[in-house]
Design a protein around this motif. Structure first.
Motif, mmCIF file in Angstrom:
data_model
loop_
_atom_site.group_PDB
_atom_site.id
_atom_site.type_symbol
_atom_site.label_atom_id
_atom_site.label_comp_id
_atom_site.label_asym_id
_atom_site.label_seq_id
_atom_site.Cartn_x
_atom_site.Cartn_y
_atom_site.Cartn_z
ATOM 1 N N ARG A 5 52.945 23.492 -11.718
ATOM 2 C CA ARG A 5 52.582 22.107 -12.050
ATOM 3 C C ARG A 5 53.038 21.151 -10.954
ATOM 4 N NH1 ARG A 5 55.238 23.384 -16.795
ATOM 5 N NH2 ARG A 5 53.900 24.028 -18.543
ATOM 6 N N ALA A 51 45.567 24.849 -20.715
ATOM 7 C CA ALA A 51 46.616 24.501 -21.678
ATOM 8 C C ALA A 51 47.973 25.000 -21.203
ATOM 9 C CB ALA A 51 46.277 25.090 -23.045
ATOM 10 N N ASP A 56 49.028 22.763 -18.107
ATOM 11 C CA ASP A 56 49.431 21.427 -18.556
ATOM 12 C C ASP A 56 49.504 20.444 -17.389
ATOM 13 O OD1 ASP A 56 50.233 19.431 -20.300
ATOM 14 O OD2 ASP A 56 52.360 19.961 -20.163
ATOM 15 N N ASP A 96 46.406 18.544 -16.491
ATOM 16 C CA ASP A 96 45.089 17.905 -16.465
ATOM 17 C C ASP A 96 45.118 16.502 -15.870
ATOM 18 O OD1 ASP A 96 43.766 20.075 -17.442
ATOM 19 O OD2 ASP A 96 43.386 19.256 -19.441
#
Length: 225
Positions: free
Chosen positions: A94, A123, A126, A128
């Motif tokens: 991320r 999902a 995480d 988006d």
């Protein structure tokens, strides 16, 4: 239409950002075993990154009877789906996407996973809020090592091949990028070794997203802008 003022990073997802390569390996091994095909996990692992059509050709031979391919894919998908709730990002994945976005780069997930798998992958990731574009298998006529999914990612994101870097974990990723003259950074977290990725043409090889993030300013991504 391409926007010549923007640059971006295309990311493979399975084995590059999410720790799924061996889950796919085990799922294909069991699906093949159920159909009385005895194929070693080592051979299967080295095929992960191809689309299922090419993977089955590679493992079972291109001259085989393909009537059972749909059942093999369905079996793999059902087995793999059992892991969806436990999918986990690779170290600092991320943060790597956020760091690219903070540099003003478009973040593109250039995956050939099926749409229902893409939902589970997103999902787990995480991220988006910084992802600009996401592809799926529906966007490519031919799977990797053909470059179709990268062409789709460029088209959908408005980027051009001379203004992007691709990050992947397999020799099939490197091969697909090479066909479009896109520099490809290889990550070994999918289980393919440094020498093999470099030998396939990767411009640099890092251990995982965290390793690439630590080296980001000096990497091929850092020179984009």
């Amino acid at each position: 239409m391409a926007d010549d003022t923007r640059r971006g990073v295309l990311f493979d997802v399975d084995g590059t950002l999410i720790d799924t390569t061996y889950l796919h390996t085990v799922s294909w091994w069991e699906a093949l075993r159920q159909a009385d095909h005895r194929v070693s996990m080592a051979r299967i692992h080295r095929s992960i990154g191809m689309g299922s059509d090419k993977l089955l050709d590679h493992l079972l031979g291109a001259e085989r009877d393909r009537d059972a391919d749909g059942r093999l894919r369905d079996a793999h998908d059902a087995l793999y789906a059992e892991y969806w709730e436990r999918l986990a990002p690779l170290p600092r994945a991320r943060e790597l996407l956020h760091a690219c976005a903070e540099r003003g780069l478009r973040v593109v997930l250039a995956t050939s996973a099926a749409e229902h798998e893409v939902t589970a992958l997103r999902a787990a990731l995480d991220a988006d809020d910084v992802i600009d574009t996401v592809t799926s298998s529906a966007d490519a006529q031919e799977s990797k090592p053909a470059p179709d999914i990268l062409e789709a990612a460029l088209d959908q994101s408005g980027l051009t091949a001379d203004r992007v870097v691709f990050v992947g974990d397999s020799v099939w990723d490197v091969a697909a990028a090479g066909k479009l003259d896109i520099p490809c950074i290889g990550l070994t977290c999918g289980g393919t070794g440094r020498a093999e990725l470099a030998g396939a043409g990767a411009v640099a090889v890092y251990e995982d997203p965290a390793d690439l993030l630590d080296a980001l300013p000096e990497s091929a991504i850092g020179t984009l802008g």
